[in-house]
Write an enzyme that holds these catalytic residues in place. Structure first.
Site, PDB file in Angstrom:
ATOM      1  CE  LYS A  21      -0.295  -0.217   5.051  1.00  6.86           C
ATOM      2  NZ  LYS A  21      -1.107  -0.745   6.167  1.00  6.86           N
ATOM      3  CE1 TYR A  43      15.026  30.971   5.247  1.00  9.56           C
ATOM      4  CE2 TYR A  43      15.198  28.637   4.712  1.00  9.56           C
ATOM      5  CZ  TYR A  43      14.974  29.942   4.320  1.00  9.56           C
ATOM      6  OH  TYR A  43      14.706  30.216   3.006  1.00  9.56           O
TER       7      TYR A  43
END
Ligand code: PLP
EC number: 5.1.1.1
Length: 374
Positions: free
Chosen positions: A34, A265
């Site tokens: 899946k 950042y």
């Protein structure tokens, strides 16, 4: 060309499923593919498992259709069952789709599909499993509905019930009380089912590895087949499993930092002494989690080192102070054989499943050892 890619080693996949088959002894494998085979690419994985797995399991009908359209003919177990009668009706054009019935409302959907009510020409031949809720309380019917549902399903000439299944919530824990309760409840279900010739299935990877009594007729390994561990305190290698996916990239810049220099950042990391750092062409836009903590392991030139600074969309930064040979173009492994996905996942407070399924389409999947020994 952007150097980030996921190498998918199909020999490692086959090694793993053979190992799992040997652990599961007489049980057969319904290999769980899946979510695009946990990010590994469902069609390629299905092809590689052709001779290894007599059944494949997907989450939903859309996934089953993609596989059939790609020419995969292996029987497919649809774990979440059908969502609507339209889906059911559509599915009569394919062979060997096995549905899961887990909710009373699905019986109404079945009765809306005419070919299931017919015998002879134009009738459907559909196979279903009944899913029992044994305590996970997600999908599944209660035990007291089992006999009635089996009888109702028996009234559709185009449909045969082939098995009884359940799913465990805590099979990754040892000595879990809920696991014991669920196993007892499933045994009661099997007893109630009697000798109708049904197959039984309960084990995911964790139960396959830790609870041999749950193996029954079909085991349903997912994560272990990809070489990772379902248990938080273990890695796939602890069980002899090999990582199927290697997520790799390269350095695109290097820099010498002095004490007090920060990176990226938020200036989330600051050097407290001379530090050589490298910039890797991988970020959260590729599926490398932004939550990854400083210190998460990574390998540069085959040597283990760590992430420093915040992960940005297209880049992350690593400490290469002790890897003098590292330069632009040097190989970086984010997870794979040198640093396991199990270990890396812990640094983002997550599990290998989310690292694999979270890898984005920007990362090309490159398949190794496509044909056996070839
Ligand atoms: C996903 C899934 C599995 C496989 O689980 P793993 O932990 O990856 O082995 C097995 N059974 C069901 C019903 C599932 O949804």
């Amino acid at each position: 060309m952007r150097p980030s890619r996921a190498l998918i080693d199909l020999d490692a996949l086959r090694h793993n499923i053979r190992l799992l088959n040997s652990i599961a002894k007489n049980a057969r494998c319904a290999a769980v593919i899946k979510a695009d085979a946990y990010g590994h690419g469902a069609v390629e994985i299905a092809r590689a498992l052709k001779a290894e797995a007599p059944k494949l399991a997907v989450a939903c009908y859309d996934e089953a259709v993609s596989l059939r359209e790609a020419g995969i003919t292996t029987p497919l177990l649809v774990l979440e069952g059908f969502y609507s009668s339209e889906e059911l009706a559509d599915s009569t054009r394919w062979r060997d789709i096995e549905w899961v019935v887990h909710d009373m409302e699905q019986l109404d959907m079945l009765s809306e599909v005419a070919p299931l009510r017919k015998t002879g020409p134009g009738s459907a031949r559909m196979q279903t499993w009944i899913k029992l809720n044994t305590g996970m309380n997600r999908l599944g019917l209660p035990l007291n509905k089992l006999a009635g549902v089996a009888e109702m399903l028996g009234q559709f000439p185009g449909l045969s019930v082939i098995g009884l299944m359940t799913h465990f919530a805590c099979a990754d824990e040892l000595d879990s009380l809920l696991q014991q309760e669920q196993w007892r409840a499933f045994q009661a279900g099997m007893q109630a089912a009697g000798s109708g010739g049904w197959s039984y299935s309960s084990a995911n990877s964790a139960a396959l590895l830790q609870y041999p009594e749950t193996h029954l007729d079909w085991v349903r390994p997912g994560i272990a087949m990809y070489g990772a561990s379902p248990m938080a305190d273990k890695t796939g290698a602890d069980f002899g499993l090999k990582p199927v996916m290697t997520f790799e990239s390269r350095l695109i810049a290097t820099r010498e930092l002095q004490a007090g220099d920060s990176i990226g950042y938020g200036a989330a990391w600051t050097a407290n002494g001379p530090t050589r750092m490298g910039v890797v062409a991988v970020g959260y836009g590729d599926g490398y989690p932004r939550q990854m903590q400083n210190g998460a392991p990574v390998a540069v030139c085959g040597k283990r080192t760590k992430i420093i600074g915040r992960v940005s969309m297209d880049m992350l930064t690593v400490d290469i102070s002790h890897i003098p040979e590292a330069r632009i173009g040097s190989e970086v492994e984010l997870w794979g054989g040198a640093v396991s996905a199990d270990e890396v996942a812990g640094y983002a407070s997550t599990i290998s499943y989310t690292l694999f399924t979270g890898m984005t389409s920007r990362v090309p999947r490159v398949y190794l050892n496509r044909s056996e020994g070839g």
